[in-house]
Design an enzyme around this catalytic site. Sequence first.
Site, PDB file in Angstrom:
ATOM      1  N   GLU A 259       0.841  -1.199   0.000  1.00  0.00           N
ATOM      2  CA  GLU A 259       0.000   0.000   0.000  1.00  0.00           C
ATOM      3  C   GLU A 259       0.876   1.250   0.000  1.00  0.00           C
ATOM      4  OE1 GLU A 259      -3.679   1.243   2.833  1.00  0.00           O
ATOM      5  OE2 GLU A 259      -1.766   1.041   3.845  1.00  0.00           O
TER       6      GLU A 259
ATOM      7  N   HIS B 183       2.474   4.637   0.946  1.00  0.00           N
ATOM      8  CA  HIS B 183       2.673   5.298   2.244  1.00  0.00           C
ATOM      9  C   HIS B 183       3.328   6.657   2.037  1.00  0.00           C
ATOM     10  CE1 HIS B 183       1.584   1.516   4.143  1.00  0.00           C
ATOM     11  NE2 HIS B 183       1.572   2.139   5.308  1.00  0.00           N
TER      12      HIS B 183
ATOM     13  N   ASP C  55       3.544  -1.863   5.845  1.00  0.00           N
ATOM     14  CA  ASP C  55       2.651  -2.547   6.795  1.00  0.00           C
ATOM     15  C   ASP C  55       3.092  -3.980   7.086  1.00  0.00           C
ATOM     16  OD1 ASP C  55       1.277  -0.204   6.857  1.00  0.00           O
ATOM     17  OD2 ASP C  55      -0.588  -0.984   6.036  1.00  0.00           O
TER      18      ASP C  55
ATOM     19  N   HIS D  56      -1.796  -3.775   9.284  1.00  0.00           N
ATOM     20  CA  HIS D  56      -2.560  -2.978   8.308  1.00  0.00           C
ATOM     21  C   HIS D  56      -3.958  -2.715   8.858  1.00  0.00           C
ATOM     22  CE1 HIS D  56      -4.017  -1.532   4.471  1.00  0.00           C
ATOM     23  NE2 HIS D  56      -4.816  -2.564   4.283  1.00  0.00           N
TER      24      HIS D  56
ATOM     25  N   GLU E  78      -6.841  -1.883   7.814  1.00  0.00           N
ATOM     26  CA  GLU E  78      -8.080  -2.369   7.202  1.00  0.00           C
ATOM     27  C   GLU E  78      -8.265  -3.886   7.301  1.00  0.00           C
ATOM     28  OE1 GLU E  78      -6.016  -0.094   6.027  1.00  0.00           O
ATOM     29  OE2 GLU E  78      -6.989   1.345   4.710  1.00  0.00           O
TER      30      GLU E  78
ATOM     31  N   HIS F 195      -1.471   7.064   9.078  1.00  0.00           N
ATOM     32  CA  HIS F 195      -0.959   6.443   7.865  1.00  0.00           C
ATOM     33  C   HIS F 195       0.138   7.329   7.260  1.00  0.00           C
ATOM     34  CE1 HIS F 195      -1.016   4.153   4.169  1.00  0.00           C
ATOM     35  NE2 HIS F 195      -1.023   5.299   3.531  1.00  0.00           N
TER      36      HIS F 195
ATOM     37  N   GLU G  98       4.311   5.766  11.741  1.00  0.00           N
ATOM     38  CA  GLU G  98       4.949   4.818  10.811  1.00  0.00           C
ATOM     39  C   GLU G  98       6.294   5.344  10.311  1.00  0.00           C
ATOM     40  OE1 GLU G  98       1.541   2.105   8.751  1.00  0.00           O
ATOM     41  OE2 GLU G  98       1.734   4.123   7.949  1.00  0.00           O
TER      42      GLU G  98
END
Length: 257
Positions: free
Chosen positions: A27, A29, A38, A113, A115, A170, A175
């Site tokens: 994904e 970032h 992630d 992650h 989701e 995010h 992170e």
Amino acid sequence: MAHLSWRAHADRIADGAVVLLPVGALEQHGRHLPLGVDYMLAEAVALATAEHIDAVVAPPFVYGYKSQLRTGGGPQFPGTVGLDGHSLSSAIVDVLRGLARGGANKLAIIDGHYENQMFLTEACDLAIREFRQSGREGVKIVQARYFEQFDEAILERHVGGPPLDLAYEHAGVFETSLCLHLFGDLVDMDAAPEQAFKEFPSYDCHPPHDDWVPATGALSNPHRATAALGREIFDACVQGMVRILEAEFRPEGDGSN
Ligand SMILES: [Zn+2]
């Protein structure tokens, strides 16, 4: 686990090792972090956790549920690849079944992650139901999100200002700090956006309004991230995972559980 022979793996399991399964996503970032954040962070937490408890780390499951606008920026960014929910649940059940068939009855999913959560819950529920129906009552699966295993006061102490919301973190301070600590040469702070905290509406729309998401892909400003903060968060997350696994997989006859 990937580096062990099947005999060595079987011996570790027979001796009581927990099998840790990191799960993440591929994904975007932001412009400053790699696509693998992630699963790379989930795997790093798993490997460090395995230095403190008897555990074998399975290869990470690198694909996750579809990136959502309000938590990951959405699927419109090149390189973001998500699975349908049933595909993720079904694939994780296959992995859990394979590990259990090989004798592992202490399993732990370490999720990186946002989701993924309910689809991993679905996988664990279906797997446990299947194990029960086939007479394998002894299998236990711990499911934890590594990023919930630390005291968020660490962030406020280092960063100050308004409390950070992890859903908006995010590619933000959280992170980015972890990546600076663990994979500093993959972080490009010169490319990090001066991104104001992104306020989203309180609902989703389908098809999604891609223009709700900043073009940078970040949802908050990562510039206050530091490797020192990353180290503190990382150590806290690892300690949190160790505490959970020690409590849940205490040897029999050891009181609780
Ligand atoms: Zn992430």
